[in-house]
Design a protein around this motif. Structure first.
Motif, PDB file in Angstrom:
ATOM      1  N   GLY A 243       0.783  -1.541   0.036  1.00 18.94           N
ATOM      2  CA  GLY A 243       0.105   0.155   0.473  1.00 18.94           C
ATOM      3  C   GLY A 243       0.905   1.538   0.196  1.00 18.94           C
ATOM      4  N   PRO A 244       0.403   2.423  -0.632  1.00 13.25           N
ATOM      5  CA  PRO A 244       1.559   3.773  -0.064  1.00 13.25           C
ATOM      6  C   PRO A 244       1.726   4.087   0.979  1.00 13.25           C
ATOM      7  N   ALA A 245       3.421   4.607   1.197  1.00 11.90           N
ATOM      8  CA  ALA A 245       3.751   5.247   2.019  1.00 11.90           C
ATOM      9  C   ALA A 245       4.290   6.170   1.200  1.00 11.90           C
ATOM     10  N   HIS A 246       5.081   6.623   2.916  1.00 12.88           N
ATOM     11  CA  HIS A 246       6.284   8.042   2.169  1.00 12.88           C
ATOM     12  C   HIS A 246       7.790   7.692   2.446  1.00 12.88           C
ATOM     13  N   GLY A 247       7.932   8.852   1.908  1.00 18.72           N
ATOM     14  CA  GLY A 247       9.611   7.774   1.832  1.00 18.72           C
ATOM     15  C   GLY A 247      10.672   7.795   3.150  1.00 18.72           C
ATOM     16  N   HIS A 248      10.307   8.116   4.158  1.00 21.27           N
ATOM     17  CA  HIS A 248      10.785   7.247   5.370  1.00 21.27           C
ATOM     18  C   HIS A 248      10.385   5.765   5.761  1.00 21.27           C
TER      19      HIS A 248
ATOM     20  N   ALA B 168       2.361  10.134  -6.879  1.00 25.58           N
ATOM     21  CA  ALA B 168       2.676  10.793  -5.584  1.00 25.58           C
ATOM     22  C   ALA B 168       1.307  11.429  -4.959  1.00 25.58           C
ATOM     23  N   TYR B 169       1.118  11.915  -3.564  1.00 26.01           N
ATOM     24  CA  TYR B 169       0.357  12.771  -3.583  1.00 26.01           C
ATOM     25  C   TYR B 169       0.386  12.591  -2.042  1.00 26.01           C
ATOM     26  N   TRP B 170      -0.066  14.325  -1.738  1.00 25.85           N
ATOM     27  CA  TRP B 170       0.029  14.169  -0.552  1.00 25.85           C
ATOM     28  C   TRP B 170      -0.685  13.949   0.373  1.00 25.85           C
ATOM     29  N   GLY B 171      -0.652  13.854   1.875  1.00 25.61           N
ATOM     30  CA  GLY B 171      -1.224  13.760   2.462  1.00 25.61           C
ATOM     31  C   GLY B 171      -0.538  13.769   3.958  1.00 25.61           C
ATOM     32  N   THR B 172      -1.107  13.272   5.268  1.00 22.86           N
ATOM     33  CA  THR B 172      -0.654  13.319   6.862  1.00 22.86           C
ATOM     34  C   THR B 172       0.049  11.696   6.945  1.00 22.86           C
ATOM     35  N   SER B 173       1.021  12.455   7.885  1.00 19.76           N
ATOM     36  CA  SER B 173       1.794  10.988   8.425  1.00 19.76           C
ATOM     37  C   SER B 173       1.515  10.332   9.812  1.00 19.76           C
ATOM     38  N   GLU B 174       1.048  10.021  10.021  1.00 20.42           N
ATOM     39  CA  GLU B 174       1.654   9.576  11.174  1.00 20.42           C
ATOM     40  C   GLU B 174       2.052  10.038  12.476  1.00 20.42           C
TER      41      GLU B 174
ATOM     42  N   ARG C  92       2.250  15.117  10.081  1.00 21.21           N
ATOM     43  CA  ARG C  92       2.791  16.275   9.477  1.00 21.21           C
ATOM     44  C   ARG C  92       2.339  15.860   8.047  1.00 21.21           C
ATOM     45  N   LYS C  93       2.281  16.863   6.912  1.00 21.60           N
ATOM     46  CA  LYS C  93       2.190  16.945   5.934  1.00 21.60           C
ATOM     47  C   LYS C  93       3.408  15.944   5.169  1.00 21.60           C
ATOM     48  N   ALA C  94       2.370  14.833   4.065  1.00 22.97           N
ATOM     49  CA  ALA C  94       4.000  14.418   3.130  1.00 22.97           C
ATOM     50  C   ALA C  94       3.696  13.810   2.690  1.00 22.97           C
ATOM     51  N   LYS C  95       4.147  13.369   1.365  1.00 23.71           N
ATOM     52  CA  LYS C  95       4.245  13.057   0.251  1.00 23.71           C
ATOM     53  C   LYS C  95       4.482  11.539   0.022  1.00 23.71           C
ATOM     54  N   PHE C  96       3.170  10.956   0.000  1.00 28.62           N
ATOM     55  CA  PHE C  96       3.349   9.845  -0.432  1.00 28.62           C
ATOM     56  C   PHE C  96       2.992   8.533  -1.781  1.00 28.62           C
ATOM     57  N   TYR C  97       2.856   7.460  -1.627  1.00 31.85           N
ATOM     58  CA  TYR C  97       3.865   7.406  -3.070  1.00 31.85           C
ATOM     59  C   TYR C  97       2.772   5.959  -3.121  1.00 31.85           C
TER      60      TYR C  97
END
Length: 112
Positions: A27-32, A68-74, A77-82
């Motif tokens: 599923g989608p996730a951000h870089g970290h 990619a899309y912008w969302g909210t991390s755990e 914080r605003k984060a780019k998700f892939y």
């Protein structure tokens, strides 16, 4: 960094792209999170540096394999998700088969 450490941390060219695609299968996730998945799944053998990860993410997005899309991390914080695209899933299947062929061929040469 001494030479042996540098060699330990280098990935075969193209491998990072395959690992990023694989990390996004669930599923989608951000870089970290993507980096953490690769590191934890490899039992911390593979360390993903930000200087390698983000160019890879942009490259995969440019090729149409990620969206990619912008969302909210755990931590709110605003984060780019892939997320994987259909083309990305097809590319992962291709790369996985190619990787298995290479590992088998190298094993034959090395006598394993």
């Amino acid at each position: 960094m001494d030479r042996s450490k540098k060699q330990d941390s280098e990935m075969v060219q193209g491998t990072l792209d395959m690992l990023v695609l694989k990390a996004l299968v669930m599923g989608p996730a951000h870089g970290h999170t993507i980096a953490r998945v690769i590191e934890q799944t490899s039992e911390d053998v593979l360390q993903v540096e930000q200087g390698s990860l983000y160019p890879a993410l942009h490259r995969l997005e440019d090729r149409g394999w990620l969206q990619a899309y912008w969302g909210t991390s755990e931590n709110n914080r605003k984060a780019k998700f892939y997320r994987l695209t259909t083309a990305g899933k097809k590319q992962l299947a291709f790369e996985t088969n190619r990787w298995r062929e290479m590992v088998r061929a190298i094993g034959l040469v090395m006598g394993d």
